[in-house]
Design a protein around this motif. Structure first.
Motif, PDB file in Angstrom:
ATOM      1  N   ILE A 247       0.949  -1.392  -0.058  1.00  0.00           N
ATOM      2  CA  ILE A 247       0.105  -0.107  -0.055  1.00  0.00           C
ATOM      3  C   ILE A 247       0.833   1.464   0.053  1.00  0.00           C
ATOM      4  CG2 ILE A 247      -1.563   1.453   1.553  1.00  0.00           C
ATOM      5  CD1 ILE A 247      -2.902  -1.095   2.376  1.00  0.00           C
ATOM      6  N   GLU A 248       2.136   1.004   0.621  1.00  0.00           N
ATOM      7  CA  GLU A 248       2.869   2.206   0.686  1.00  0.00           C
ATOM      8  C   GLU A 248       3.701   2.211  -0.412  1.00  0.00           C
ATOM      9  OE1 GLU A 248       3.100   1.650   5.553  1.00  0.00           O
ATOM     10  OE2 GLU A 248       4.936   1.453   4.349  1.00  0.00           O
ATOM     11  N   VAL A 249       4.581   1.455  -0.830  1.00  0.00           N
ATOM     12  CA  VAL A 249       5.631   0.961  -2.001  1.00  0.00           C
ATOM     13  C   VAL A 249       4.867   1.301  -3.331  1.00  0.00           C
ATOM     14  CG1 VAL A 249       7.272  -0.190  -3.197  1.00  0.00           C
ATOM     15  CG2 VAL A 249       7.042  -0.157  -0.655  1.00  0.00           C
ATOM     16  N   VAL A 250       3.726   0.940  -3.361  1.00  0.00           N
ATOM     17  CA  VAL A 250       2.788   0.791  -4.688  1.00  0.00           C
ATOM     18  C   VAL A 250       1.897   1.826  -4.791  1.00  0.00           C
ATOM     19  CG1 VAL A 250       1.821  -0.309  -6.596  1.00  0.00           C
ATOM     20  CG2 VAL A 250       3.444  -1.646  -5.343  1.00  0.00           C
ATOM     21  N   GLY A 251       0.940   2.087  -3.745  1.00  0.00           N
ATOM     22  CA  GLY A 251      -0.018   2.698  -3.652  1.00  0.00           C
ATOM     23  C   GLY A 251       0.391   4.155  -3.409  1.00  0.00           C
ATOM     24  N   GLY A 252       1.438   4.424  -2.644  1.00  0.00           N
ATOM     25  CA  GLY A 252       1.877   5.900  -2.556  1.00  0.00           C
ATOM     26  C   GLY A 252       1.625   6.424  -1.227  1.00  0.00           C
ATOM     27  N   ALA A 253       1.106   5.594  -0.434  1.00  0.00           N
ATOM     28  CA  ALA A 253       0.462   5.974   1.040  1.00  0.00           C
ATOM     29  C   ALA A 253       1.575   6.356   1.842  1.00  0.00           C
ATOM     30  CB  ALA A 253      -0.494   5.321   1.691  1.00  0.00           C
ATOM     31  N   ASP A 254       1.567   7.156   2.733  1.00  0.00           N
ATOM     32  CA  ASP A 254       2.466   7.324   3.798  1.00  0.00           C
ATOM     33  C   ASP A 254       2.767   6.024   4.711  1.00  0.00           C
ATOM     34  OD1 ASP A 254       3.488   9.910   2.773  1.00  0.00           O
ATOM     35  OD2 ASP A 254       2.670  10.903   4.129  1.00  0.00           O
ATOM     36  N   ARG A 255       1.383   5.643   5.021  1.00  0.00           N
ATOM     37  CA  ARG A 255       1.367   4.484   5.952  1.00  0.00           C
ATOM     38  C   ARG A 255       0.220   3.577   5.519  1.00  0.00           C
ATOM     39  NH1 ARG A 255      -0.693   4.562  12.370  1.00  0.00           N
ATOM     40  NH2 ARG A 255      -0.273   2.320  12.721  1.00  0.00           N
ATOM     41  N   GLY A 256       0.317   2.592   5.355  1.00  0.00           N
ATOM     42  CA  GLY A 256      -0.803   1.419   5.027  1.00  0.00           C
ATOM     43  C   GLY A 256      -0.970   0.506   6.075  1.00  0.00           C
ATOM     44  N   LYS A 257      -2.139   0.084   6.327  1.00  0.00           N
ATOM     45  CA  LYS A 257      -2.648  -0.956   7.097  1.00  0.00           C
ATOM     46  C   LYS A 257      -3.634  -2.004   6.354  1.00  0.00           C
ATOM     47  CE  LYS A 257      -4.962  -1.971  11.596  1.00  0.00           C
ATOM     48  NZ  LYS A 257      -5.411  -1.320  12.902  1.00  0.00           N
ATOM     49  N   ALA A 258      -3.469  -3.355   6.638  1.00  0.00           N
ATOM     50  CA  ALA A 258      -4.173  -4.214   5.780  1.00  0.00           C
ATOM     51  C   ALA A 258      -4.875  -5.247   7.025  1.00  0.00           C
ATOM     52  CB  ALA A 258      -3.447  -5.122   4.928  1.00  0.00           C
ATOM     53  N   ILE A 259      -6.359  -5.549   6.828  1.00  0.00           N
ATOM     54  CA  ILE A 259      -6.861  -6.468   7.688  1.00  0.00           C
ATOM     55  C   ILE A 259      -7.579  -7.431   6.534  1.00  0.00           C
ATOM     56  CG2 ILE A 259      -8.818  -6.780   9.245  1.00  0.00           C
ATOM     57  CD1 ILE A 259      -8.327  -3.749   9.946  1.00  0.00           C
ATOM     58  N   ILE A 260      -7.630  -8.667   6.850  1.00  0.00           N
ATOM     59  CA  ILE A 260      -8.370  -9.691   6.182  1.00  0.00           C
ATOM     60  C   ILE A 260      -9.467 -10.291   7.118  1.00  0.00           C
ATOM     61  CG2 ILE A 260      -6.685 -11.772   6.679  1.00  0.00           C
ATOM     62  CD1 ILE A 260      -7.267 -12.830   4.009  1.00  0.00           C
ATOM     63  N   VAL A 261     -10.470 -10.499   6.522  1.00  0.00           N
ATOM     64  CA  VAL A 261     -11.512 -11.139   7.259  1.00  0.00           C
ATOM     65  C   VAL A 261     -12.199 -12.614   6.439  1.00  0.00           C
ATOM     66  CG1 VAL A 261     -13.956 -10.776   7.951  1.00  0.00           C
ATOM     67  CG2 VAL A 261     -12.473  -8.858   7.890  1.00  0.00           C
ATOM     68  N   LEU A 262     -12.126 -13.523   7.253  1.00  0.00           N
ATOM     69  CA  LEU A 262     -12.708 -14.937   6.468  1.00  0.00           C
ATOM     70  C   LEU A 262     -14.146 -14.932   7.049  1.00  0.00           C
ATOM     71  CD1 LEU A 262      -9.683 -17.295   6.984  1.00  0.00           C
ATOM     72  CD2 LEU A 262     -10.058 -15.592   5.320  1.00  0.00           C
ATOM     73  N   ASN A 263     -14.920 -14.585   6.264  1.00  0.00           N
ATOM     74  CA  ASN A 263     -16.492 -14.819   6.583  1.00  0.00           C
ATOM     75  C   ASN A 263     -17.004 -16.031   6.273  1.00  0.00           C
ATOM     76  OD1 ASN A 263     -19.398 -14.095   6.473  1.00  0.00           O
ATOM     77  ND2 ASN A 263     -19.078 -12.175   5.907  1.00  0.00           N
ATOM     78  N   PRO A 264     -17.689 -16.588   7.509  1.00  0.00           N
ATOM     79  CA  PRO A 264     -18.186 -17.790   7.338  1.00  0.00           C
ATOM     80  C   PRO A 264     -19.658 -17.900   6.836  1.00  0.00           C
ATOM     81  CG  PRO A 264     -18.380 -17.056   9.410  1.00  0.00           C
ATOM     82  CD  PRO A 264     -17.551 -16.108   8.838  1.00  0.00           C
ATOM     83  N   ALA A 265     -20.198 -16.789   6.413  1.00  0.00           N
ATOM     84  CA  ALA A 265     -21.422 -16.751   5.922  1.00  0.00           C
ATOM     85  C   ALA A 265     -21.890 -18.031   4.907  1.00  0.00           C
ATOM     86  CB  ALA A 265     -21.787 -15.303   5.273  1.00  0.00           C
ATOM     87  N   GLU A 266     -23.094 -18.332   4.942  1.00  0.00           N
ATOM     88  CA  GLU A 266     -23.670 -19.428   3.952  1.00  0.00           C
ATOM     89  C   GLU A 266     -24.958 -18.859   3.470  1.00  0.00           C
ATOM     90  OE1 GLU A 266     -22.360 -21.982   2.688  1.00  0.00           O
ATOM     91  OE2 GLU A 266     -20.632 -22.223   4.012  1.00  0.00           O
ATOM     92  N   PRO A 267     -25.270 -18.856   2.308  1.00  0.00           N
ATOM     93  CA  PRO A 267     -24.312 -19.048   1.063  1.00  0.00           C
ATOM     94  C   PRO A 267     -23.157 -18.187   1.375  1.00  0.00           C
ATOM     95  CG  PRO A 267     -26.085 -17.985   0.227  1.00  0.00           C
ATOM     96  CD  PRO A 267     -26.455 -18.336   1.695  1.00  0.00           C
ATOM     97  N   PRO A 268     -21.896 -18.680   0.654  1.00  0.00           N
ATOM     98  CA  PRO A 268     -20.734 -17.771   0.662  1.00  0.00           C
ATOM     99  C   PRO A 268     -21.023 -16.545  -0.092  1.00  0.00           C
ATOM    100  CG  PRO A 268     -20.279 -19.974   0.076  1.00  0.00           C
ATOM    101  CD  PRO A 268     -21.759 -19.943   0.052  1.00  0.00           C
ATOM    102  N   MET A 269     -20.239 -15.317   0.493  1.00  0.00           N
ATOM    103  CA  MET A 269     -20.435 -14.145  -0.172  1.00  0.00           C
ATOM    104  C   MET A 269     -19.081 -13.838  -1.094  1.00  0.00           C
ATOM    105  SD  MET A 269     -18.572 -11.608   2.964  1.00  0.00           S
ATOM    106  CE  MET A 269     -17.905 -10.550   1.769  1.00  0.00           C
ATOM    107  N   ILE A 270     -19.435 -13.154  -1.831  1.00  0.00           N
ATOM    108  CA  ILE A 270     -18.372 -13.027  -3.052  1.00  0.00           C
ATOM    109  C   ILE A 270     -17.313 -11.823  -2.300  1.00  0.00           C
ATOM    110  CG2 ILE A 270     -19.797 -13.009  -5.027  1.00  0.00           C
ATOM    111  CD1 ILE A 270     -19.890 -10.485  -5.562  1.00  0.00           C
ATOM    112  N   MET A 271     -16.142 -11.569  -2.943  1.00  0.00           N
ATOM    113  CA  MET A 271     -15.096 -10.789  -2.156  1.00  0.00           C
ATOM    114  C   MET A 271     -15.453  -9.464  -2.040  1.00  0.00           C
ATOM    115  SD  MET A 271     -11.141 -10.009  -3.409  1.00  0.00           S
ATOM    116  CE  MET A 271     -10.085  -9.580  -2.121  1.00  0.00           C
ATOM    117  N   ARG A 272     -15.520  -8.735  -1.030  1.00  0.00           N
ATOM    118  CA  ARG A 272     -15.832  -7.177  -0.768  1.00  0.00           C
ATOM    119  C   ARG A 272     -14.556  -6.563  -0.062  1.00  0.00           C
ATOM    120  NH1 ARG A 272     -21.500  -7.244   0.140  1.00  0.00           N
ATOM    121  NH2 ARG A 272     -22.433  -8.133  -1.801  1.00  0.00           N
ATOM    122  N   ASP A 273     -14.096  -5.446  -0.424  1.00  0.00           N
ATOM    123  CA  ASP A 273     -12.934  -4.673   0.123  1.00  0.00           C
ATOM    124  C   ASP A 273     -13.533  -3.331   0.070  1.00  0.00           C
ATOM    125  OD1 ASP A 273     -10.581  -6.716  -0.682  1.00  0.00           O
ATOM    126  OD2 ASP A 273     -11.776  -6.582  -2.583  1.00  0.00           O
TER     127      ASP A 273
END
Length: 306
Positions: free
Chosen positions: A178-204
């Motif tokens: 996020i910093e090196v390619v995106g150009g932000a001074d500071r980057g943070k990333a979080i991933i959520v594994l959603n157990p919902a059924e039926p499965p959800m498509i990727m959301r960001d």
């Protein structure tokens, strides 16, 4: 046609194999490599007449026709890629790394592929990175990004053993990119594994704290970038209009941006639907990785990137 090998006969490697077979006009699958002789990926490759080996990277090097292979896609794990890259280094192949190993430079095709045309080992960051970094980069083209935070939500069913084993690498690699390619001074990333059924498509979700700029210019840059990504990931789209709100002068942000005073909070909501070449459409997290890797491999080996 340029011959390619795929290391990793799991979900990502199998999806990439089918993408090359169905979509690519310049690449040909010259080998499918795994370590489990009974894997579905190797079995499918055999049925399609593709040379296979269950001997890992050493099995690939020993295959007849190895010298004809120009590009190797690694869809294993961060730990395995370090070993694979070392073994393949003397042979001069172009390596496209779909793991979070980050040995080579980060590449997001819509943002910076042209800067790494001569690299021999490029890293595709992560699924969350491929989806969100273009948005951060688009904002960076218009104004300063003091802070960028992304949340990638994927269906639990689409997270295989490799993804689960690389959770720490995911957050670290994505934040750095996020910093090196995106150009932000500071980057943070979080991933959520959603157990919902039926499965959800990727959301960001992408939240940026930025400098001053015309909000219309920020929105236009994001929309243009989203269209560029959709050119090689058809299921990539903005979920709703980009939200831009002013930062309250008294809002406590020092833990995120230090002494800087951002002007705008920019929130972008994305959806990534998979093409369902090998896996269900909800597995957009895998689809965006294989789509980005395919685009990267094609352009690097075709000499189109200048």
């Amino acid at each position: 046609m340029t011959k390619a090998a795929i290391i990793g006969s799991g979900n990502i490697g199998s999806d990439l194999m089918l993408k090359i077979l169905r979509l690519s006009g310049t690449l040909q699958v010259g080998a499918m490599v795994g370590i489990d002789p009974g894997s579905d990926g190797l079995a499918r490759a055999r049925r399609l007449g593709i040379p296979v080996t269950a001997g890992g990277v050493d099995g690939l090097i020993g295959l007849p026709g190895f010298d004809e292979i120009e590009v190797v896609f690694d869809a294993t794990s961060a730990k395995a890629h370090r070993v694979n890259a070392a073994r393949l280094e003397p042979y001069g192949k172009v390596l496209v790394d779909l793991t979070p190993a980050a040995i080579g430079p980060f590449v997001v095709p819509a943002v910076n592929l042209h800067r790494h045309a001569r690299a021999r080992n490029v890293n595709m960051v992560t699924c969350g990175g491929q989806a969100t970094i273009p948005i951060v980069a688009a904002i960076s083209q218009v104004t300063h990004v003091h802070y960028a935070e992304i949340v990638a939500s994927i269906a639990s069913r689409s997270a295989g053993p490799g993804t689960r084993a690389n959770i720490d690498e995911f957050t670290e690699t994505t934040a750095k990119a996020i910093e090196v390619v995106g150009g932000a001074d500071r980057g943070k990333a979080i991933i959520v594994l959603n157990p919902a059924e039926p499965p959800m498509i990727m959301r960001d979700t992408v939240l940026c704290l930025t400098g001053d700029a015309d909000p219309a210019s920020i929105r236009a840059s994001i929309e243009t970038m989203a269209a560029d990504v959709a050119g090689y990931v058809p299921g990539y789209r903005l979920k709703q209009a980009v939200q831009i709100t002013p930062v309250d002068p008294g809002e406590p942000l020092t833990t995120l941006v230090g002494d800087a005073r951002p002007v705008w909070k920019v929130a972008t909501f994305l959806e990534v639907e998979g093409a369902a070449h090998y896996l269900p459409a909800y597995a957009g997290n895998l689809d965006i990785m294989t789509s980005a890797a395919l685009r990267t491999g094609e352009l690097l080996t075709a000499g189109i990137v200048a």
